[in-house]
Design a protein around this motif. Structure first.
Motif, mmCIF file in Angstrom:
data_model
loop_
_atom_site.group_PDB
_atom_site.id
_atom_site.type_symbol
_atom_site.label_atom_id
_atom_site.label_comp_id
_atom_site.label_asym_id
_atom_site.label_seq_id
_atom_site.Cartn_x
_atom_site.Cartn_y
_atom_site.Cartn_z
ATOM 1 N N ILE A 1 17.384 -4.921 2.439
ATOM 2 C CA ILE A 1 17.592 -5.996 3.414
ATOM 3 C C ILE A 1 18.561 -5.540 4.494
ATOM 4 O O ILE A 1 18.335 -5.759 5.691
ATOM 5 C CB ILE A 1 18.094 -7.279 2.708
ATOM 6 C CG1 ILE A 1 16.960 -7.877 1.873
ATOM 7 C CG2 ILE A 1 18.637 -8.286 3.720
ATOM 8 C CD1 ILE A 1 17.405 -8.973 0.918
ATOM 9 N N LEU A 2 19.651 -4.885 4.067
ATOM 10 C CA LEU A 2 20.621 -4.382 5.047
ATOM 11 C C LEU A 2 19.986 -3.346 5.971
ATOM 12 O O LEU A 2 20.254 -3.337 7.172
ATOM 13 C CB LEU A 2 21.841 -3.784 4.330
ATOM 14 C CG LEU A 2 22.701 -4.781 3.553
ATOM 15 C CD1 LEU A 2 23.812 -4.051 2.809
ATOM 16 C CD2 LEU A 2 23.270 -5.851 4.466
ATOM 17 N N MET A 3 19.139 -2.488 5.422
ATOM 18 C CA MET A 3 18.448 -1.496 6.260
ATOM 19 C C MET A 3 17.515 -2.173 7.248
ATOM 20 O O MET A 3 17.408 -1.740 8.397
ATOM 21 C CB MET A 3 17.670 -0.511 5.386
ATOM 22 C CG MET A 3 18.530 0.493 4.686
ATOM 23 S SD MET A 3 17.498 1.711 3.841
ATOM 24 C CE MET A 3 18.306 1.786 2.259
ATOM 25 N N GLU A 4 16.858 -3.222 6.792
ATOM 26 C CA GLU A 4 15.964 -3.983 7.677
ATOM 27 C C GLU A 4 16.754 -4.617 8.817
ATOM 28 O O GLU A 4 16.324 -4.621 9.966
ATOM 29 C CB GLU A 4 15.249 -5.066 6.855
ATOM 30 C CG GLU A 4 14.358 -5.973 7.641
ATOM 31 C CD GLU A 4 13.025 -5.350 8.000
ATOM 32 O OE1 GLU A 4 12.395 -5.866 8.940
ATOM 33 O OE2 GLU A 4 12.617 -4.369 7.351
ATOM 34 N N ASP A 5 17.931 -5.133 8.484
ATOM 35 C CA ASP A 5 18.738 -5.837 9.477
ATOM 36 C C ASP A 5 19.554 -4.909 10.378
ATOM 37 O O ASP A 5 19.754 -5.212 11.554
ATOM 38 C CB ASP A 5 19.698 -6.817 8.787
ATOM 39 C CG ASP A 5 18.967 -7.992 8.149
ATOM 40 O OD1 ASP A 5 17.756 -8.170 8.405
ATOM 41 O OD2 ASP A 5 19.611 -8.732 7.380
ATOM 42 N N TYR A 6 20.050 -3.793 9.809
ATOM 43 C CA TYR A 6 21.006 -2.969 10.562
ATOM 44 C C TYR A 6 20.608 -1.500 10.701
ATOM 45 O O TYR A 6 21.373 -0.707 11.235
ATOM 46 C CB TYR A 6 22.396 -3.051 9.901
ATOM 47 C CG TYR A 6 22.858 -4.467 9.729
ATOM 48 C CD1 TYR A 6 23.159 -5.254 10.838
ATOM 49 C CD2 TYR A 6 22.963 -5.043 8.471
ATOM 50 C CE1 TYR A 6 23.559 -6.568 10.693
ATOM 51 C CE2 TYR A 6 23.367 -6.362 8.317
ATOM 52 C CZ TYR A 6 23.660 -7.112 9.428
ATOM 53 O OH TYR A 6 24.058 -8.410 9.286
ATOM 54 N N GLY A 7 19.429 -1.137 10.223
ATOM 55 C CA GLY A 7 18.973 0.244 10.333
ATOM 56 C C GLY A 7 19.377 1.072 9.120
ATOM 57 O O GLY A 7 20.161 0.647 8.288
ATOM 58 N N GLU A 8 18.806 2.255 9.050
ATOM 59 C CA GLU A 8 19.049 3.139 7.904
ATOM 60 C C GLU A 8 20.321 3.951 8.127
ATOM 61 O O GLU A 8 20.280 5.133 8.439
ATOM 62 C CB GLU A 8 17.857 4.054 7.677
ATOM 63 C CG GLU A 8 16.637 3.323 7.191
ATOM 64 C CD GLU A 8 15.507 4.246 6.798
ATOM 65 O OE1 GLU A 8 15.638 5.479 6.933
ATOM 66 O OE2 GLU A 8 14.479 3.731 6.363
ATOM 67 N N PRO B 1 30.500 -10.343 10.170
ATOM 68 C CA PRO B 1 30.856 -11.595 9.490
ATOM 69 C C PRO B 1 29.667 -12.490 9.132
ATOM 70 O O PRO B 1 29.721 -13.217 8.154
ATOM 71 C CB PRO B 1 31.769 -12.304 10.497
ATOM 72 C CG PRO B 1 32.272 -11.229 11.393
ATOM 73 C CD PRO B 1 31.216 -10.174 11.434
ATOM 74 N N ASP B 2 28.588 -12.418 9.895
ATOM 75 C CA ASP B 2 27.448 -13.293 9.619
ATOM 76 C C ASP B 2 26.590 -12.825 8.441
ATOM 77 O O ASP B 2 25.595 -13.455 8.114
ATOM 78 C CB ASP B 2 26.585 -13.465 10.869
ATOM 79 C CG ASP B 2 25.854 -12.200 11.269
ATOM 80 O OD1 ASP B 2 26.266 -11.104 10.846
ATOM 81 O OD2 ASP B 2 24.865 -12.313 12.021
ATOM 82 N N SER B 3 26.984 -11.738 7.784
ATOM 83 C CA SER B 3 26.221 -11.259 6.624
ATOM 84 C C SER B 3 27.020 -11.420 5.327
ATOM 85 O O SER B 3 26.885 -10.625 4.404
ATOM 86 C CB SER B 3 25.799 -9.808 6.830
ATOM 87 O OG SER B 3 26.939 -8.997 7.002
ATOM 88 N N ALA B 4 27.813 -12.478 5.265
ATOM 89 C CA ALA B 4 28.655 -12.715 4.095
ATOM 90 C C ALA B 4 27.833 -12.876 2.813
ATOM 91 O O ALA B 4 28.257 -12.440 1.743
ATOM 92 C CB ALA B 4 29.520 -13.951 4.319
ATOM 93 N N ASP B 5 26.651 -13.475 2.911
ATOM 94 C CA ASP B 5 25.834 -13.655 1.707
ATOM 95 C C ASP B 5 25.343 -12.317 1.162
ATOM 96 O O ASP B 5 25.372 -12.077 -0.043
ATOM 97 C CB ASP B 5 24.669 -14.612 1.963
ATOM 98 C CG ASP B 5 23.759 -14.162 3.092
ATOM 99 O OD1 ASP B 5 24.218 -13.434 3.983
ATOM 100 O OD2 ASP B 5 22.582 -14.562 3.086
#
Length: 117
Positions: A87-94, A35-39
């Motif tokens: 950005i998603l990979m940076e935040d949550y992995g590949e 939920p905290d990645s809505a943007d």
């Protein structure tokens, strides 16, 4: 389904088909985001739609300059989608879905560039 029947000129374009595949995968990625990645979710949703919509508009345009303008917007949206995936990979992995989405974009980008030329 209209896609299978080819009612519209854009439906015959491979780049449209791959764009729709990317959009469907993007929706699955978005559904798994916290939920905290809505943007980021909103950004990916909008840029994935923009890829497809601009391909459709370009295919329906007769004037070369306008056709190219729509395809260039689609290209920018594909690059924007790629940036969001990074950005998603940076935040949550590949994750597998991110890498698959990236591969689809790497197919879309050269096809859109070819349409621009």
């Amino acid at each position: 389904m209209a896609e299978e029947r080819g009612w519209f000129s854009f439906e015959r374009l491979e780049v449209y088909q791959v764009g729709m595949e990317f959009r469907r995968l993007s929706k699955r990625i978005i559904a798994q985001l916290p939920p905290d990645s809505a943007d980021d979710a909103d950004q990916l949703k909008r840029s994935a739609k923009s890829i497809v919509r601009n391909i459709c508009e370009g295919a329906g345009e007769f004037r070369r300059a306008e056709k190219t303008r729509f395809y260039r917007m689609s290209l920018r949206s594909a690059e924007e989608s790629g940036g969001t995936l990074r950005i998603l990979m940076e935040d949550y992995g590949e994750k597998e879905e991110y890498l698959e989405a990236q591969q689809l974009l790497l197919r879309i980008i050269p096809m859109v560039i070819a349409l621009c030329k």
